[in-house]
Design a protein around this motif. Sequence first.
Motif, mmCIF file in Angstrom:
data_model
loop_
_atom_site.group_PDB
_atom_site.id
_atom_site.type_symbol
_atom_site.label_atom_id
_atom_site.label_comp_id
_atom_site.label_asym_id
_atom_site.label_seq_id
_atom_site.Cartn_x
_atom_site.Cartn_y
_atom_site.Cartn_z
ATOM 1 N N ALA A 289 -15.512 13.467 -7.695
ATOM 2 C CA ALA A 289 -14.633 14.556 -7.274
ATOM 3 C C ALA A 289 -14.064 15.170 -8.531
ATOM 4 C CB ALA A 289 -13.518 14.041 -6.384
ATOM 5 N N TYR A 290 -14.044 16.476 -8.590
ATOM 6 C CA TYR A 290 -13.533 17.142 -9.791
ATOM 7 C C TYR A 290 -12.984 18.509 -9.425
ATOM 8 C CZ TYR A 290 -17.847 19.835 -9.580
ATOM 9 O OH TYR A 290 -18.859 20.639 -9.150
ATOM 10 N N GLY A 291 -12.249 19.099 -10.351
ATOM 11 C CA GLY A 291 -11.699 20.434 -10.108
ATOM 12 C C GLY A 291 -10.738 20.411 -8.944
ATOM 13 N N THR A 292 -10.797 21.428 -8.081
ATOM 14 C CA THR A 292 -9.767 21.599 -7.042
ATOM 15 C C THR A 292 -10.246 21.528 -5.603
ATOM 16 O OG1 THR A 292 -10.124 23.937 -6.699
ATOM 17 C CG2 THR A 292 -8.685 23.367 -8.519
ATOM 18 N N THR A 293 -10.644 20.541 -4.987
ATOM 19 C CA THR A 293 -11.246 19.340 -5.505
ATOM 20 C C THR A 293 -12.620 19.247 -4.887
ATOM 21 O OG1 THR A 293 -9.172 18.185 -5.831
ATOM 22 C CG2 THR A 293 -11.065 16.799 -5.497
ATOM 23 N N GLN B 100 -12.163 -1.304 -2.808
ATOM 24 C CA GLN B 100 -11.717 -0.062 -2.195
ATOM 25 C C GLN B 100 -11.234 0.871 -3.309
ATOM 26 O OE1 GLN B 100 -8.288 -0.427 0.335
ATOM 27 N NE2 GLN B 100 -9.079 1.005 1.846
ATOM 28 N N VAL B 101 -11.620 2.127 -3.230
ATOM 29 C CA VAL B 101 -11.126 3.116 -4.199
ATOM 30 C C VAL B 101 -10.383 4.192 -3.412
ATOM 31 C CG1 VAL B 101 -11.723 4.768 -6.012
ATOM 32 C CG2 VAL B 101 -13.083 2.684 -5.746
ATOM 33 N N LEU B 102 -9.120 4.412 -3.763
ATOM 34 C CA LEU B 102 -8.300 5.393 -3.071
ATOM 35 C C LEU B 102 -7.973 6.547 -4.021
ATOM 36 C CD1 LEU B 102 -5.715 2.925 -1.462
ATOM 37 C CD2 LEU B 102 -7.902 3.674 -0.518
ATOM 38 N N VAL B 103 -7.817 7.733 -3.441
ATOM 39 C CA VAL B 103 -7.447 8.880 -4.270
ATOM 40 C C VAL B 103 -6.314 9.665 -3.620
ATOM 41 C CG1 VAL B 103 -9.688 9.256 -5.367
ATOM 42 C CG2 VAL B 103 -9.218 10.326 -3.160
ATOM 43 N N GLN B 104 -5.612 10.423 -4.458
ATOM 44 C CA GLN B 104 -4.555 11.284 -3.950
ATOM 45 C C GLN B 104 -4.536 12.556 -4.776
ATOM 46 O OE1 GLN B 104 -0.612 9.696 -4.396
ATOM 47 N NE2 GLN B 104 0.254 11.615 -3.651
ATOM 48 N N ASN B 105 -4.457 13.689 -4.096
ATOM 49 C CA ASN B 105 -4.333 14.947 -4.827
ATOM 50 C C ASN B 105 -2.884 15.202 -5.165
ATOM 51 O OD1 ASN B 105 -7.088 15.511 -4.406
ATOM 52 N ND2 ASN B 105 -6.608 17.685 -4.432
ATOM 53 N N GLY B 106 -2.686 15.954 -6.223
ATOM 54 C CA GLY B 106 -1.335 16.277 -6.631
ATOM 55 C C GLY B 106 -0.722 17.303 -5.716
ATOM 56 N N LEU C 233 -1.650 21.526 -5.408
ATOM 57 C CA LEU C 233 -2.012 21.602 -6.813
ATOM 58 C C LEU C 233 -3.503 21.352 -6.878
ATOM 59 C CD1 LEU C 233 -0.516 22.050 -9.547
ATOM 60 C CD2 LEU C 233 -0.704 19.609 -9.857
ATOM 61 N N SER C 234 -4.029 21.580 -8.036
ATOM 62 C CA SER C 234 -5.463 21.682 -8.113
ATOM 63 C C SER C 234 -6.259 20.406 -7.961
ATOM 64 C CB SER C 234 -5.811 22.319 -9.444
ATOM 65 O OG SER C 234 -4.927 21.863 -10.415
ATOM 66 N N SER C 235 -5.744 19.252 -8.300
ATOM 67 C CA SER C 235 -6.695 18.181 -8.560
ATOM 68 C C SER C 235 -6.225 16.790 -8.167
ATOM 69 C CB SER C 235 -6.996 18.173 -10.056
ATOM 70 O OG SER C 235 -5.771 18.087 -10.737
ATOM 71 N N ILE C 236 -7.177 15.866 -8.241
ATOM 72 C CA ILE C 236 -6.860 14.459 -8.019
ATOM 73 C C ILE C 236 -5.801 14.021 -9.021
ATOM 74 C CG2 ILE C 236 -7.789 12.106 -8.153
ATOM 75 C CD1 ILE C 236 -9.349 13.277 -6.014
#
Length: 608
Positions: free
Chosen positions: A121-125, A159-165, A172-175
């Motif tokens: 995952a990259y950029g927005t998003t 497990q891999v978790l992510v959160q956007n800003g 906001l744009s990104s992880i």
Amino acid sequence: CPENSNYTSCGSTCPATCNNAAMPADCGASTCVETCECQEGFVLDAGKCIPQAECGCVFEGRLYGLGEEFWGDNTCTKRCVCDAATRTAVCRKASCHAREECRVEQGIQDCYPTSYGNCTAYGTTHYKDFDGGRFIFQGTCVYQFTGLCKKTQDLVDFQVLVQNGQHNNQLLSSIALVKVKVYGKSIVISQKDPNKITVNNQLANLPYHHKRKISVYRSAQDAVVETDFGLTVTYDWQSQVTVVVPGIYADALCGLCGNYNGDVSDDMMMKDGQTTLNPDALGESWKVADVPGCMELSKEQCPTLLEATKQQEVAEKGCGLISKVDGPFSACHALVDPFKYVQSCVHDFCLFPDQQAVVCQQISHYAATCQAAGVTIGNWRTDDFCSISCPANSHYELCSQSCSQICSSIYTPVKCPERCREDCVCDDGFAFSGDECVPMAQCGCLYQGFYYKLGETFHPTKQEKCQCQDNGSVLCEEVPDTDETECKVVDGVTQCQSDTLGTCVVTGDRSYVSFDGLAFEIPGACSYILTETCAGDDSVMSFVVKIEKDSRQKRKVSTVQALSVEVYGLTLTMARGKTGTVMVDSILYNLPAILNGGQVQVHQHGTG
Ligand SMILES: [Ca+2]
């Protein structure tokens, strides 16, 4: 002489070891040497005298440690373990998985993956899942990026978790945060703590090692989490996260990254097994935690995309740089098709036209892809476009392959990248220590898997206080374990503190009582700093508490109008007449509010 041995002027030339059979047959009994001889009951093992009972197993002439697992043949069909009780090797039939092969790597024979899956995952998003599916998802809660779903004995759970800003209620744009849960450890890499990680809520420098199972280190601008079973998670503390899994995880994973079964048509599968075309529905189903005010509301379409495309395609300092025929990436075009990259760059620019960083991240993503493909790229950053500000005593390099200028490389080998990357490289004579370049002589310490900077103090346990000293040595002392001191992890730092709390009180119009009990009066009606941490002490978390009193009008007392607390980069304001709410920066939250992942909690207590 080492422990458990004595000096002798005439000892055996072939002292007893754990593997006596491996001794040369012609061990002359008649000759003797001056030596340190192991005491009765002890044998020589790796230069030390150990009790004979602690010797490992000898299997086909080779010595294995107690409990050590190994392959008993060279085709990986016999798996053996050195049994600690009997000190003999116990073997069973075994084999490599379908997507593995038996081979020797770096001197170790084992089953190694023949293929790997890759989700980014990259950029927005922009997501690119394991099977190549692409979508955009900008949800700001916490989601499962990927993780093991079909649990079997052979596969290590993770497990891999992510959160956007999220910022001022704007997406906001990104992880902004990546969490890796594996082997009972929870490793967080967050925009909030650049160059650092937290391990089970404890803030730590890089590198970090957990046994031989997990290692987290810095590689160029990325944090890399690596495990012994082939999982690699990379995050650049900004926007780009990549998960690489070995082929044996095929069809056993689930989350935003899909199931990795080689079939792109069943990706974007929600938790209930239904597939969807709506990324927000997909995201919502994989939500694992709420953050106050978080939501799934991806901006996929940009109304002014056509204009943005026209503008950016020709921009000298913009997305057009990616595909520019005689530009810095021209050598890459044949290998990595720039079309999709320009497209997603323009898309992000269109959504966030006022954030240059968004375009920089996109171009940087293409640059990194080109470099990973072995292409030499040209300089594309300028002082006023996507410049990287490197920390003190370091400088930017377009193509850096350095892996030696890292303090921890003194103690543990550091993986050198195969290809060069953009990076901030320490100046000559300096080495990377945690998050800064220091003179070589000021490198820190590795202790129980954690890296500490020179002079840093830490508490490995409640009863111990240690300091990293010169030459990588760590000095520890016992701290009295009295009831008054309580250790807890505060912002990832173990702090032992007295449980008696200092209290400062403001009441009514003018009355103050200081922390040490002095009562005094100030009738003024301005804004005041009630208390703050004073500069020069890094060991405590910094904060500021201010009060605002309303200007006194005739016959009215000047009560406290608002109280504000600045901590963890947040400004919390509680205003008179707004019971049950707190303003965080410029957003009003209802109580209770849990902020910054639990670091700040605001709740009502009585009427306050
Ligand atoms: Ca699939």
